[in-house]
Scaffold this motif. Structure first.
Motif, PDB file in Angstrom:
ATOM      1  N   GLY A  39       0.776  -0.947   0.101  1.00 13.01           N
ATOM      2  CA  GLY A  39       0.197   0.066  -0.002  1.00 13.01           C
ATOM      3  C   GLY A  39       0.724   1.489  -0.184  1.00 13.01           C
ATOM      4  O   GLY A  39       0.724   2.311  -0.197  1.00 13.01           O
ATOM      5  N   SER A  40       1.735   1.038   0.524  1.00 16.00           N
ATOM      6  CA  SER A  40       3.347   2.509   0.568  1.00 16.00           C
ATOM      7  C   SER A  40       3.630   3.181  -0.879  1.00 16.00           C
ATOM      8  O   SER A  40       3.445   3.750  -0.598  1.00 16.00           O
ATOM      9  CB  SER A  40       3.434   2.066   1.698  1.00 16.00           C
ATOM     10  OG  SER A  40       3.075   2.472   2.914  1.00 16.00           O
ATOM     11  N   TYR A  41       4.381   0.887  -1.289  1.00 11.99           N
ATOM     12  CA  TYR A  41       4.395   1.928  -2.280  1.00 11.99           C
ATOM     13  C   TYR A  41       3.229   2.125  -3.540  1.00 11.99           C
ATOM     14  O   TYR A  41       3.902   3.355  -4.475  1.00 11.99           O
ATOM     15  CB  TYR A  41       5.216  -0.076  -3.078  1.00 11.99           C
ATOM     16  CG  TYR A  41       5.694   0.119  -4.229  1.00 11.99           C
ATOM     17  CD1 TYR A  41       6.779   0.689  -4.080  1.00 11.99           C
ATOM     18  CD2 TYR A  41       4.620  -0.124  -5.802  1.00 11.99           C
ATOM     19  CE1 TYR A  41       7.141   1.134  -5.898  1.00 11.99           C
ATOM     20  CE2 TYR A  41       5.877  -0.560  -7.014  1.00 11.99           C
ATOM     21  CZ  TYR A  41       6.585   0.205  -7.025  1.00 11.99           C
ATOM     22  OH  TYR A  41       7.135   0.311  -8.445  1.00 11.99           O
ATOM     23  N   SER A  42       2.487   1.264  -3.432  1.00 17.87           N
ATOM     24  CA  SER A  42       1.494   1.393  -4.483  1.00 17.87           C
ATOM     25  C   SER A  42       0.909   3.349  -4.279  1.00 17.87           C
ATOM     26  O   SER A  42       0.878   3.702  -5.330  1.00 17.87           O
ATOM     27  CB  SER A  42       0.518   0.873  -4.296  1.00 17.87           C
ATOM     28  OG  SER A  42      -0.442   1.297  -3.749  1.00 17.87           O
ATOM     29  N   LEU A  43       1.131   3.957  -3.069  1.00 22.25           N
ATOM     30  CA  LEU A  43       1.442   5.610  -3.039  1.00 22.25           C
ATOM     31  C   LEU A  43       1.946   6.271  -3.982  1.00 22.25           C
ATOM     32  O   LEU A  43       1.509   6.994  -3.853  1.00 22.25           O
ATOM     33  CB  LEU A  43       0.831   5.725  -1.221  1.00 22.25           C
ATOM     34  CG  LEU A  43       0.803   6.821  -0.971  1.00 22.25           C
ATOM     35  CD1 LEU A  43      -0.989   7.732  -1.247  1.00 22.25           C
ATOM     36  CD2 LEU A  43       0.599   6.750   0.493  1.00 22.25           C
ATOM     37  N   ALA A  44       2.778   5.924  -3.458  1.00 20.16           N
ATOM     38  CA  ALA A  44       4.332   6.447  -3.991  1.00 20.16           C
ATOM     39  C   ALA A  44       4.241   6.455  -5.739  1.00 20.16           C
ATOM     40  O   ALA A  44       4.723   7.590  -6.444  1.00 20.16           O
ATOM     41  CB  ALA A  44       5.348   5.803  -4.099  1.00 20.16           C
ATOM     42  N   VAL A  45       3.660   5.131  -6.101  1.00 24.96           N
ATOM     43  CA  VAL A  45       3.482   5.370  -7.371  1.00 24.96           C
ATOM     44  C   VAL A  45       2.751   6.061  -7.994  1.00 24.96           C
ATOM     45  O   VAL A  45       2.642   6.605  -9.103  1.00 24.96           O
ATOM     46  CB  VAL A  45       3.666   3.499  -8.092  1.00 24.96           C
ATOM     47  CG1 VAL A  45       2.621   3.544  -9.119  1.00 24.96           C
ATOM     48  CG2 VAL A  45       4.251   2.779  -8.032  1.00 24.96           C
ATOM     49  N   ARG A  46       1.264   6.116  -7.151  1.00 20.71           N
ATOM     50  CA  ARG A  46       0.144   7.067  -7.740  1.00 20.71           C
ATOM     51  C   ARG A  46       0.496   8.354  -7.765  1.00 20.71           C
ATOM     52  O   ARG A  46      -0.014   9.053  -8.302  1.00 20.71           O
ATOM     53  CB  ARG A  46      -1.284   6.787  -6.281  1.00 20.71           C
ATOM     54  CG  ARG A  46      -1.786   5.051  -7.453  1.00 20.71           C
ATOM     55  CD  ARG A  46      -2.866   5.264  -6.854  1.00 20.71           C
ATOM     56  NE  ARG A  46      -3.641   5.440  -5.304  1.00 20.71           N
ATOM     57  CZ  ARG A  46      -3.078   4.997  -4.063  1.00 20.71           C
ATOM     58  NH1 ARG A  46      -2.489   3.428  -4.810  1.00 20.71           N
ATOM     59  NH2 ARG A  46      -2.671   4.768  -3.091  1.00 20.71           N
ATOM     60  N   LEU A  47       1.565   8.919  -6.824  1.00 21.43           N
ATOM     61  CA  LEU A  47       1.538  10.165  -6.342  1.00 21.43           C
ATOM     62  C   LEU A  47       2.677  10.554  -7.955  1.00 21.43           C
ATOM     63  O   LEU A  47       2.778  12.040  -8.049  1.00 21.43           O
ATOM     64  CB  LEU A  47       2.404  10.939  -5.564  1.00 21.43           C
ATOM     65  CG  LEU A  47       1.413  10.370  -4.115  1.00 21.43           C
ATOM     66  CD1 LEU A  47       2.817  10.094  -2.065  1.00 21.43           C
ATOM     67  CD2 LEU A  47       0.659  11.678  -3.925  1.00 21.43           C
ATOM     68  N   GLY A  48       3.437  10.022  -7.871  1.00 18.55           N
ATOM     69  CA  GLY A  48       4.193   9.972  -9.204  1.00 18.55           C
ATOM     70  C   GLY A  48       3.819  10.271 -10.470  1.00 18.55           C
ATOM     71  O   GLY A  48       3.985  11.249 -11.599  1.00 18.55           O
ATOM     72  N   MET A  49       2.760   9.138 -10.812  1.00 17.46           N
ATOM     73  CA  MET A  49       2.015   9.240 -11.860  1.00 17.46           C
ATOM     74  C   MET A  49       0.819  10.730 -11.842  1.00 17.46           C
ATOM     75  O   MET A  49       0.818  11.411 -13.374  1.00 17.46           O
ATOM     76  CB  MET A  49       1.315   7.920 -12.062  1.00 17.46           C
ATOM     77  CG  MET A  49       2.068   7.016 -12.393  1.00 17.46           C
ATOM     78  SD  MET A  49       0.533   4.954 -12.138  1.00 17.46           S
ATOM     79  CE  MET A  49      -0.382   5.815 -13.572  1.00 17.46           C
ATOM     80  N   ALA A  50       0.645  10.830 -10.511  1.00 19.90           N
ATOM     81  CA  ALA A  50      -0.659  12.110 -10.810  1.00 19.90           C
ATOM     82  C   ALA A  50       0.638  13.404 -11.294  1.00 19.90           C
ATOM     83  O   ALA A  50      -0.129  14.331 -11.966  1.00 19.90           O
ATOM     84  CB  ALA A  50      -1.019  12.398  -9.812  1.00 19.90           C
ATOM     85  N   VAL A  51       2.020  13.588 -10.427  1.00 18.96           N
ATOM     86  CA  VAL A  51       2.828  14.545 -10.894  1.00 18.96           C
ATOM     87  C   VAL A  51       2.736  14.229 -12.275  1.00 18.96           C
ATOM     88  O   VAL A  51       2.758  16.026 -12.735  1.00 18.96           O
ATOM     89  CB  VAL A  51       3.704  14.542  -9.720  1.00 18.96           C
ATOM     90  CG1 VAL A  51       4.961  15.605 -10.651  1.00 18.96           C
ATOM     91  CG2 VAL A  51       4.006  14.609  -8.771  1.00 18.96           C
ATOM     92  N   ALA A  52       3.565  13.397 -13.270  1.00 22.30           N
ATOM     93  CA  ALA A  52       3.757  13.489 -14.007  1.00 22.30           C
ATOM     94  C   ALA A  52       2.386  14.000 -15.277  1.00 22.30           C
ATOM     95  O   ALA A  52       2.133  14.236 -16.300  1.00 22.30           O
ATOM     96  CB  ALA A  52       4.655  11.544 -14.875  1.00 22.30           C
ATOM     97  N   GLN A  53       1.168  12.780 -15.053  1.00 22.53           N
ATOM     98  CA  GLN A  53      -0.190  13.463 -15.775  1.00 22.53           C
ATOM     99  C   GLN A  53      -0.568  14.916 -15.708  1.00 22.53           C
ATOM    100  O   GLN A  53      -0.609  15.621 -16.960  1.00 22.53           O
ATOM    101  CB  GLN A  53      -1.024  12.013 -15.334  1.00 22.53           C
ATOM    102  CG  GLN A  53      -0.943  11.070 -15.924  1.00 22.53           C
ATOM    103  CD  GLN A  53      -1.177  10.264 -17.111  1.00 22.53           C
ATOM    104  OE1 GLN A  53      -0.519  10.731 -18.027  1.00 22.53           O
ATOM    105  NE2 GLN A  53      -2.233  10.859 -18.153  1.00 22.53           N
ATOM    106  N   VAL A  54      -0.181  15.850 -14.737  1.00 22.23           N
ATOM    107  CA  VAL A  54      -1.002  16.855 -14.394  1.00 22.23           C
ATOM    108  C   VAL A  54      -0.082  17.808 -15.087  1.00 22.23           C
ATOM    109  O   VAL A  54      -0.370  18.633 -15.673  1.00 22.23           O
ATOM    110  CB  VAL A  54      -0.889  17.424 -13.098  1.00 22.23           C
ATOM    111  CG1 VAL A  54      -1.105  18.715 -12.882  1.00 22.23           C
ATOM    112  CG2 VAL A  54      -1.621  16.555 -11.928  1.00 22.23           C
ATOM    113  N   SER A  55       1.382  17.440 -15.053  1.00 22.45           N
ATOM    114  CA  SER A  55       2.176  17.899 -16.132  1.00 22.45           C
ATOM    115  C   SER A  55       2.262  18.137 -17.111  1.00 22.45           C
ATOM    116  O   SER A  55       2.686  19.073 -18.126  1.00 22.45           O
ATOM    117  CB  SER A  55       3.938  17.665 -15.298  1.00 22.45           C
ATOM    118  OG  SER A  55       4.261  18.041 -14.115  1.00 22.45           O
TER     119      SER A  55
END
Length: 477
Positions: free
Chosen positions: A282-298
């Motif tokens: 869960g901790s790893y998937s949260l970090a992945v989702r954060l990283g993906m969110a940053v890339a998608q918003v950018s």
């Protein structure tokens, strides 16, 4: 009909991408609070399994959207590769209707097949990883989630159609309104004690609402619904089959690319769940989702300008393609750096206040963010080729993704490197070739230098900002 974007389109693009990607982040504090560690980890796995819909899509949504764009720009015929440059400015509604009929038939078959697989193999997998959770709640939640995925996959093409005709603001409004409702329903159901089942129900509500809004918006946009009704001709089955094989030429390639992207990104969460407890997953998937969110918003400019690139190609406007590609690359690079700093400085500390054990270290977050940057930066350039109806990167993507999975199993299972093993495997697999090769090829083909990319990128970005500020100042007068 040439596609042109307005400031309204860009604004709604950022709002849409932000809410679409950050909906998980907005919901995370509530999910973390109301679900225990095991259920939260299962929720993260559900997020990754939901991403499998891109595999069942098998590239048809992207390919059909591109061909709808060609029809909208007056193409007389659709080609398997490349395109026939448009000689008229009016949309070809007969060709558009034929393309849509083929699309609806294909997606019905794909969606049914996906639902069967999710309710069989998917249910077995969920039972396996959730054995520590008592009761039937995980299975019920997964069944509801599967139905939601089925609806999203079957009716999701309306969003692609909207982007194909350049209705960027309408496409993003559908996302914003649906996601806003999903967030509200998720919070309410969690507070009422429905647990992980509540999150699945909210996802089902999102898919249903999105379909209704996107469908209505598409047929209302510039009278498309009325113009399609004017096409009285019944589309022969033979022509639909012919359209399928035309689209299939690149669709299966797009499908392999989608598979490669999944293996190179989302699959690592599933691999992580095989070697580590659900709480750490869960901790790893949260970090992945954060990283993906940053890339998608950018990359909002990247997403918004896909129909513009396709329109410029079919109209043989090379100068416009240079400018828009520069805008895409320049804006993405600058925004990704800024957004990642915001996550590290503000986002992680806030999440640690809620539940410290669910948040990864800053170094891991930065490493995951760097990998997500590489993936989307690579896609900025491969989109140039796909917009010209070519998929030359299929082999490179597939080889690198297989390499990523193999290295992940080696680093996790053999060397026991944990999360760092997954991250290193990902960076190595992309860094060898894909991270730089497509940039070089695209620049060479467009005759676009790095200096010109920065110059055009900054100028296009500046014009958008100035145009937005001028409109705001006029309203205030």
């Amino acid at each position: 009909m040439s596609v042109k974007l307005t400031n309204k389109d860009y604004i709604w693009s950022y709002i849409g991408v932000f809410l679409s990607l950050f909906s998980s982040i907005i919901m995370t504090p509530f999910v973390v609070y109301f679900l225990d560690g095991e259920q939260y980890g299962l929720w993260g796995v559900f997020q990754s399994l939901a991403a499998i819909t891109t595999l069942f899509d098998f590239g048809f949504a992207t390919t059909f959207a591109r061909n709808i764009n060609y029809c909208w720009n007056g193409a007389g015929k659709l080609e398997k590769t490349g395109g026939m440059f448009s000689e008229q400015s009016e949309p070809n509604f007969y060709l558009m209707k034929k393309t849509m009929k083929a699309c609806q038939t294909v997606f019905l078959l794909i969606s049914v097949a996906a639902l069967v697989i999710m309710l069989t193999a998917g249910t077995f997998y969920v039972r396996y990883i959730s054995s520590a959770i008592s009761g039937e709640e995980p299975e019920i939640a997964w069944i509801i989630c599967s139905i939601a995925i089925f609806l999203n996959l079957y009716f999701g093409y309306y969003g692609s159609f909207l982007r194909g005709v350049g209705a960027i603001s309408d496409a993003n409004k559908a996302t914003v309104y649906s996601k806003a409702v999903q967030i509200i329903v998720t919070i309410v159901l969690l507070a009422c004690g429905f647990g992980i089942v509540g999150t699945s129900v909210a996802y089902l509500v999102y898919g249903t609402l999105y379909r209704i809004i996107a469908r209505q918006s598409f047929y209302k946009y510039k009278g498309i619904g009325d113009r399609l009704k004017e096409v009285k001709n019944i589309i022969p089955i033979e022509e639909i089959k012919e359209m399928f094989w035309t689209v299939w030429h690149n669709a299966w390639r797009e499908g392999i690319v989608s598979l490669a992207n999944y293996l190179a990104n989302q699959a690592t969460t599933i691999i992580c769940s095989l070697y580590m407890p659900l709480t750490q997953t869960g901790s790893y998937s949260l970090a992945v989702r954060l990283g993906m969110a940053v890339a998608q918003v950018s990359s909002a400019m990247y997403t918004a300008n896909q129909p513009v690139l396709q329109s410029a190609y079919i109209n043989n406007d090379k100068a416009k393609m240079k400018k828009k590609m520069s805008l895409i690359v320049f804006s993405y690079t600058v925004l990704d750096i800024a957004d990642m700093l915001l996550v590290v400085i503000v986002g992680l500390p806030l999440l640690r206040l809620i539940r410290p054990e669910t948040v990864v270290s800053t170094s891991i977050m930065v490493a995951i963010g760097f990998y997500q940057f590489i993936l989307k930066f690579r896609n900025c350039y491969t989109s140039y080729f796909s917009c010209t109806n070519r998929i030359p990167y299929i082999k490179a993507f597939l080889i690198s993704s297989i390499g990523c999975v193999v290295l992940s199993f080696i680093f996790m299972g053999w060397f026991h490197y944990g999360v760092w093993g997954l991250i290193v495997a990902q960076i190595i697999s992309q860094g060898i070739y894909n991270a730089w090769a497509w940039m070089v090829k695209a620049h060479k083909e467009m005759d676009l230098s790095a200096q010109e990319t920065i110059f055009y990128g900054w100028r296009e970005t500046k014009q958008i900002i100035e145009g937005f500020l001028k409109k705001r100042s006029k309203r205030n007068v």
